[in-house]
Design a protein around this motif. Structure first.
Motif, PDB file in Angstrom:
ATOM      1  N   TRP A   1      20.801  -3.956  35.851  1.00 54.18           N
ATOM      2  CA  TRP A   1      19.513  -3.627  35.193  1.00 54.18           C
ATOM      3  C   TRP A   1      19.978  -2.298  34.080  1.00 54.18           C
ATOM      4  CZ3 TRP A   1      16.192  -7.127  33.895  1.00 54.18           C
ATOM      5  CH2 TRP A   1      15.768  -7.862  34.670  1.00 54.18           C
ATOM      6  N   LEU A   2      20.641  -1.546  34.771  1.00 55.50           N
ATOM      7  CA  LEU A   2      20.797  -0.235  33.899  1.00 55.50           C
ATOM      8  C   LEU A   2      21.560  -0.513  32.635  1.00 55.50           C
ATOM      9  CD1 LEU A   2      20.516   2.807  34.216  1.00 55.50           C
ATOM     10  CD2 LEU A   2      23.016   2.879  35.127  1.00 55.50           C
ATOM     11  N   ILE A   3      22.624  -1.611  32.676  1.00 61.75           N
ATOM     12  CA  ILE A   3      22.944  -2.081  31.488  1.00 61.75           C
ATOM     13  C   ILE A   3      22.159  -2.765  30.471  1.00 61.75           C
ATOM     14  CG2 ILE A   3      25.014  -3.611  30.458  1.00 61.75           C
ATOM     15  CD1 ILE A   3      26.426  -2.978  33.222  1.00 61.75           C
ATOM     16  N   VAL A   4      21.020  -3.594  30.954  1.00 59.57           N
ATOM     17  CA  VAL A   4      19.986  -4.218  30.084  1.00 59.57           C
ATOM     18  C   VAL A   4      19.415  -3.138  29.661  1.00 59.57           C
ATOM     19  CG1 VAL A   4      18.010  -5.544  30.206  1.00 59.57           C
ATOM     20  CG2 VAL A   4      19.837  -6.369  31.523  1.00 59.57           C
ATOM     21  N   ILE A   5      18.953  -2.028  30.133  1.00 61.25           N
ATOM     22  CA  ILE A   5      18.159  -0.803  29.679  1.00 61.25           C
ATOM     23  C   ILE A   5      19.000  -0.219  28.761  1.00 61.25           C
ATOM     24  CG2 ILE A   5      17.184   1.245  29.956  1.00 61.25           C
ATOM     25  CD1 ILE A   5      16.046  -0.119  32.871  1.00 61.25           C
ATOM     26  N   ALA A   6      20.182   0.066  28.809  1.00 59.41           N
ATOM     27  CA  ALA A   6      21.025   0.510  27.717  1.00 59.41           C
ATOM     28  C   ALA A   6      21.352  -0.349  26.423  1.00 59.41           C
ATOM     29  CB  ALA A   6      22.580   0.761  28.359  1.00 59.41           C
TER      30      ALA A   6
ATOM     31  N   ALA B   1      11.774  -2.511  20.430  1.00 59.34           N
ATOM     32  CA  ALA B   1      12.608  -1.929  21.280  1.00 59.34           C
ATOM     33  C   ALA B   1      12.333  -0.622  21.802  1.00 59.34           C
ATOM     34  CB  ALA B   1      13.889  -2.160  21.052  1.00 59.34           C
ATOM     35  N   ARG B   2      12.021   0.396  20.794  1.00 64.92           N
ATOM     36  CA  ARG B   2      11.259   1.840  21.061  1.00 64.92           C
ATOM     37  C   ARG B   2      10.105   1.647  22.027  1.00 64.92           C
ATOM     38  NH1 ARG B   2      11.192   3.188  15.772  1.00 64.92           N
ATOM     39  NH2 ARG B   2      13.435   2.618  15.214  1.00 64.92           N
TER      40      ARG B   2
ATOM     41  N   LEU C   1      23.488  -4.145   7.051  1.00 64.64           N
ATOM     42  CA  LEU C   1      24.674  -3.916   8.050  1.00 64.64           C
ATOM     43  C   LEU C   1      24.697  -3.248   9.249  1.00 64.64           C
ATOM     44  CD1 LEU C   1      27.917  -4.670   8.433  1.00 64.64           C
ATOM     45  CD2 LEU C   1      28.248  -2.598   7.057  1.00 64.64           C
ATOM     46  N   PHE C   2      23.948  -2.152   9.224  1.00 69.10           N
ATOM     47  CA  PHE C   2      23.511  -1.465  10.286  1.00 69.10           C
ATOM     48  C   PHE C   2      22.674  -1.814  11.231  1.00 69.10           C
ATOM     49  CE2 PHE C   2      21.830   2.163  12.645  1.00 69.10           C
ATOM     50  CZ  PHE C   2      22.728   2.771  13.344  1.00 69.10           C
ATOM     51  N   ARG C   3      21.728  -2.596  10.718  1.00 66.82           N
ATOM     52  CA  ARG C   3      20.592  -3.363  11.685  1.00 66.82           C
ATOM     53  C   ARG C   3      21.402  -4.456  12.269  1.00 66.82           C
ATOM     54  NH1 ARG C   3      15.144  -2.548  10.908  1.00 66.82           N
ATOM     55  NH2 ARG C   3      14.743  -4.507  11.685  1.00 66.82           N
ATOM     56  N   THR C   4      22.254  -5.227  11.722  1.00 68.56           N
ATOM     57  CA  THR C   4      23.051  -6.359  12.364  1.00 68.56           C
ATOM     58  C   THR C   4      23.895  -6.021  13.426  1.00 68.56           C
ATOM     59  OG1 THR C   4      23.063  -7.598  10.163  1.00 68.56           O
ATOM     60  CG2 THR C   4      24.490  -8.119  11.820  1.00 68.56           C
ATOM     61  N   LEU C   5      24.823  -4.738  12.996  1.00 68.24           N
ATOM     62  CA  LEU C   5      25.570  -3.945  13.923  1.00 68.24           C
ATOM     63  C   LEU C   5      24.826  -3.820  15.451  1.00 68.24           C
ATOM     64  CD1 LEU C   5      28.027  -1.888  11.735  1.00 68.24           C
ATOM     65  CD2 LEU C   5      28.472  -4.246  13.254  1.00 68.24           C
ATOM     66  N   VAL C   6      23.770  -2.741  15.095  1.00 64.29           N
ATOM     67  CA  VAL C   6      22.779  -2.298  16.252  1.00 64.29           C
ATOM     68  C   VAL C   6      22.418  -3.652  16.951  1.00 64.29           C
ATOM     69  CG1 VAL C   6      20.523  -1.284  16.759  1.00 64.29           C
ATOM     70  CG2 VAL C   6      22.240  -0.237  15.415  1.00 64.29           C
ATOM     71  N   GLY C   7      21.964  -4.590  16.380  1.00 63.19           N
ATOM     72  CA  GLY C   7      21.441  -5.849  17.002  1.00 63.19           C
ATOM     73  C   GLY C   7      22.666  -6.596  17.727  1.00 63.19           C
ATOM     74  N   LEU C   8      23.736  -6.693  17.259  1.00 60.45           N
ATOM     75  CA  LEU C   8      24.857  -7.316  18.086  1.00 60.45           C
ATOM     76  C   LEU C   8      25.367  -6.479  19.216  1.00 60.45           C
ATOM     77  CD1 LEU C   8      26.840  -8.929  14.909  1.00 60.45           C
ATOM     78  CD2 LEU C   8      25.495  -9.956  16.625  1.00 60.45           C
ATOM     79  N   VAL C   9      25.433  -5.122  19.032  1.00 62.12           N
ATOM     80  CA  VAL C   9      25.995  -4.343  20.124  1.00 62.12           C
ATOM     81  C   VAL C   9      24.955  -4.387  21.309  1.00 62.12           C
ATOM     82  CG1 VAL C   9      26.418  -2.024  20.838  1.00 62.12           C
ATOM     83  CG2 VAL C   9      27.359  -2.785  18.564  1.00 62.12           C
ATOM     84  N   GLY C  10      23.666  -4.091  21.019  1.00 63.01           N
ATOM     85  CA  GLY C  10      22.513  -4.262  21.823  1.00 63.01           C
ATOM     86  C   GLY C  10      22.513  -5.682  22.783  1.00 63.01           C
ATOM     87  N   LEU C  11      22.674  -6.638  21.662  1.00 60.64           N
ATOM     88  CA  LEU C  11      22.799  -8.098  22.399  1.00 60.64           C
ATOM     89  C   LEU C  11      23.885  -8.309  23.455  1.00 60.64           C
ATOM     90  CD1 LEU C  11      21.545 -10.798  22.428  1.00 60.64           C
ATOM     91  CD2 LEU C  11      23.247 -11.604  20.608  1.00 60.64           C
TER      92      LEU C  11
END
Length: 149
Positions: free
Chosen positions: A68-73, A85-86, A41-51
């Motif tokens: 670009w700043l938002i992409v980097i965020a 991603a790290r 669940l956490f990996r999915t949430l992180v993946g979706l928020v990052g996407l």
């Protein structure tokens, strides 16, 4: 979470920072991981928020502003849970640091030309956005303004 990459930059001119954001995220991540299915669940949430961040940033890239700043965020959000991603975030950080160091070493005229080029690109993007995105022709409005004066 992951091994820390040593910072090899000289510390001169770098202000002290507060505790990294990871110190606030780790307890949340740990709590999720204690739940049944929480890691997925956490990996999915992180993946979706990052996407969401990355897609929004890429949509905003052609417009003047922090695309670009938002992409980097978004990549930073992904870096909470994904090793690739790290690595990408670290690579991006190093390239930006190298660019900054390079441009600081340049003659003031070169820096002025770089700033002028950036200004021209931003103004062209703004003009194209207004003309083709919103149907507003800034040059026609300026021409009418100067003709009426």
């Amino acid at each position: 979470m992951s091994e820390d990459v040593p910072d090899e930059r000289p510390s001169a001119g770098i202000p002290p920072t507060k505790a990294p954001l990871t110190s606030k995220v780790i307890p949340i991540r740990t709590w999720f991981h204690t739940l049944p299915g929480g890691q997925t669940l956490f990996r999915t949430l992180v993946g979706l928020v990052g996407l969401v961040f990355v897609v929004l940033g890429l949509v905003l890239v052609p417009l003047p502003g922090p695309g670009w700043l938002i992409v980097i965020a978004g990549i930073g959000v992904w870096a909470i849970e994904f090793v690739w991603a790290r690595s990408l975030l670290h690579h991006t950080h190093e390239r930006l640091f190298q660019w900054n160091a390079w441009q600081r070493q340049q003659h003031w005229l070169v820096r002025a030309l770089l700033l002028t080029a950036l200004f021209v690109i931003v103004m062209a993007a703004l003009w194209l956005s207004l003309k083709h995105g919103f149907g507003i022709d800034p040059t026609a409005r300026l021409a009418r303004l100067f003709m009426s004066a």
